[in-house]
Design an enzyme around this catalytic site. Structure first.
Site, PDB file in Angstrom:
ATOM      1  CE  LYS A   1      52.648  21.698 -60.613  1.00 34.70           C
ATOM      2  NZ  LYS A   1      52.217  21.361 -59.251  1.00 34.70           N
TER       3      LYS A   1
ATOM      4  CG  ASP B   1      45.697  19.034 -55.939  1.00 35.41           C
ATOM      5  OD1 ASP B   1      45.958  19.073 -57.153  1.00 35.41           O
ATOM      6  OD2 ASP B   1      46.459  19.457 -55.054  1.00 35.41           O
TER       7      ASP B   1
ATOM      8  CG  HIS C   1      50.553  21.777 -53.336  1.00 32.87           C
ATOM      9  ND1 HIS C   1      50.298  23.127 -53.299  1.00 32.87           N
ATOM     10  CD2 HIS C   1      51.658  21.623 -54.109  1.00 32.87           C
ATOM     11  CE1 HIS C   1      51.206  23.763 -54.020  1.00 32.87           C
ATOM     12  NE2 HIS C   1      52.046  22.871 -54.525  1.00 32.87           N
TER      13      HIS C   1
ATOM     14  CD  GLN D   1      52.640  16.592 -59.456  1.00 33.83           C
ATOM     15  OE1 GLN D   1      53.142  15.964 -60.394  1.00 33.83           O
ATOM     16  NE2 GLN D   1      53.072  17.781 -59.096  1.00 33.83           N
TER      17      GLN D   1
ATOM     18  CB  CYS E   1      53.974  23.532 -52.006  1.00 31.99           C
ATOM     19  SG  CYS E   1      54.722  24.896 -52.880  1.00 31.99           S
TER      20      CYS E   1
HETATM   21  C1  LIG Z   1      51.618  22.035 -58.384  1.00 31.40           C
HETATM   22  C2  LIG Z   1      50.595  21.550 -57.458  1.00 31.40           C
HETATM   23  C3  LIG Z   1      49.601  22.394 -56.963  1.00 31.40           C
HETATM   24  C4  LIG Z   1      49.544  23.857 -57.236  1.00 31.40           C
HETATM   25  O1  LIG Z   1      49.636  24.162 -58.586  1.00 31.40           O
HETATM   26  P1  LIG Z   1      49.799  25.697 -59.029  1.00 31.40           P
HETATM   27  O2  LIG Z   1      50.050  25.592 -60.467  1.00 31.40           O
HETATM   28  O3  LIG Z   1      50.957  26.245 -58.255  1.00 31.40           O
HETATM   29  O4  LIG Z   1      48.536  26.373 -58.676  1.00 31.40           O
HETATM   30  C5  LIG Z   1      48.636  21.843 -56.146  1.00 31.40           C
HETATM   31  N1  LIG Z   1      48.641  20.538 -55.844  1.00 31.40           N
HETATM   32  C6  LIG Z   1      49.582  19.698 -56.304  1.00 31.40           C
HETATM   33  C7  LIG Z   1      49.525  18.254 -55.941  1.00 31.40           C
HETATM   34  C8  LIG Z   1      50.585  20.173 -57.122  1.00 31.40           C
HETATM   35  O5  LIG Z   1      51.528  19.338 -57.558  1.00 31.40           O
END
Ligand SMILES: *Cc1c(COP(=O)(O)O)cnc(C)c1O
Length: 420
Positions: free
Chosen positions: A231, A205, A128, A208, A374
């Protein structure tokens, strides 16, 4: 899990989400944009309102009753988040605005001060933008070099390619746990173990994965892990960074201001211990408390149940999408037990542009995303301008997937009629 059990879970939770019970353009809302942001249950909305209605005051600084209630709520939520990801110590959880800010915190506090010319940062091509741009900043400033892990033929993380990239030059590996575009779940335990053999740090990260399954930072042995509250049923404006205690302690502050200090003079200051060293200024108190409520809510259902239910839904979504010949889905097909991917499908349909598709589906009450999600370099890498993406959460039903598939087929037929 059988169909009846599945219906029971969805039926049980849907009443908790008032927003789901509305009509869009005269049709019942079908919300399939959960990978971008989830909806919020009443328990979370109530926690936010309760805080502002009864306990609102600034944290840590006051001795009066409201301030101590606010502080208890804020710090209590930290305990909940720590337990949720199985952190060994509560001070290993740093509140941030979102995952993006958490990655920037590590990039600025650790990356800028630690990395040097020629050091290598390993990312993957599926990152991302939030896990790419901050490292570009670090590379530009320090002379560190970015390396990218490629995909396998099935569009999974290429562990062999990764092995070939790691070396004594590697100082950081920063990779996504589950891709928000390909949907694949990456072998993060292996990734961490291999990086540690070379003394490199690893950031995961988990945007998800944390909302959808059990994630255990001690089992993963990662050095840092980031996630966004919005999320996982919590409000926007709150997310968190997990970091190993001694590592966080070794990092200089990212932002300066109130809350993060120990002793301040005109020309210098000493800093507070973690976690407060990294929480400068008045934080998002109500939002942190609501994040705690979201964690309570998810844990009361059970992350294992949520995961199992979403596996069923994902299998069904793929079965339905695979049956449409015009649809091309990115990322690996689900394996037999759907253990290799999360509940989203990014796809193209040939004739219909993803943005047009999203607009048409909205007319039918269906919310899906269109664009590059993104992950623009990944789209370019795959030769796709943009994709449409449907993503499920535990409150979605098979019937909603049916509604989506019917509308999708109609759109393809309609555009096929025009362009075909
Ligand atoms: C949504 C997302 C982000 C960024 O999250 P924010 O809430 O916009 O900071 C980073 N990595 C992944 C895989 C995402 O799905």
């Amino acid at each position: 899990m059988t169909l009846t059990q599945e219906k029971t879970l969805a039926a049980r939770v849907r009443a908790d989400f008032p927003i789901l019970h509305q009509a869009i353009h005269g049709k019942p809302l079908v919300y399939l944009d959960n990978a971008a942001s989830s909806q919020k249950p009443l328990a979370v909305l109530d926690a936010l309102r309760h805080y502002y209605q009864n306990d609102n005051a600034n944290v840590h600084r006051g001795v009066h009753t409201l301030s101590s209630r606010a502080t208890d709520g804020y710090e209590g939520a930290r305990d909940k988040v720590a337990a949720f990801v199985n952190a060994a110590h509560r001070e290993e959880i740093i509140y941030t605005r979102n995952a993006t800010e958490a990655i920037n915190l590590v990039a600025y506090a650790w990356g800028m001060s630690t990395l040097q010319r020629g050091d290598e940062i390993i990312l993957s091509v599926m990152e991302h933008h939030a896990n790419l741009i901050p490292w570009q900043f670090v590379a530009q400033k320090t002379g560190a070099v970015l390396r990218f892990v490629e995909l396998t033929g099935t569009q999974d993380f290429d562990l062999d390619h990764y092995r070939s990239l790691v070396s004594d030059k590697t100082k950081l590996v920063s990779v996504v746990h589950a891709s928000n575009m390909l949907g694949c779940i990456n072998p993060v335990e292996d990734i961490v173990a291999i990086a540690h053999q070379y003394g490199a740090k690893v950031l995961i990260d988990a945007c998800q994965s944390v909302p959808h399954s059990v994630v255990d930072v001690q089992a993963l042995d990662c050095d840092w892990l980031v996630a966004s509250g919005h999320k996982m049923c919590a409000p926007t404006g709150i997310g968190f960074l997990y970091g190993k205690k001694e590592l966080l302690r070794s990092m200089p502050p990212f932002m300066g201001g109130g809350e993060m200090i120990a002793d301040v003079f005109f020309d210098q200051a000493t800093y507070a211990d973690i976690p407060h060293r990294f929480e400068a200024g008045t934080p998002a108190i109500g939002e942190a408390i609501a994040l705690g409520a979201a964690v309570d809510y998810l844990m009361a259902i059970g992350m294992d149940k949520i995961h199992a239910y979403e596996q069923e839904l994902t299998a069904y979504l793929f079965q339905q999408l695979n049956a449409i010949s015009e649809v091309k889905i990115y990322g690996p097909q689900p394996d037999a037990g759907v253990t290799n991917r999360v509940g989203l499908a990014a796809f193209t349909t040939g004739a219909v542009h993803p943005h047009d598709l999203s607009t048409i589906l909205d007319q039918a009450g269906i919310a899906i995303r269109a664009g590059h999600h993104c992950t623009q370099p990944l789209h370019r890498h795959l030769g796709a301008q943009s994709t449409a993406r449907a993503s499920v959460y535990f409150y979605n039903t098979r019937e909603e997937i049916d509604t989506f598939i019917t509308a999708l087929k109609e759109a393809i037929e309609f555009f096929g009629g025009i362009f075909g």
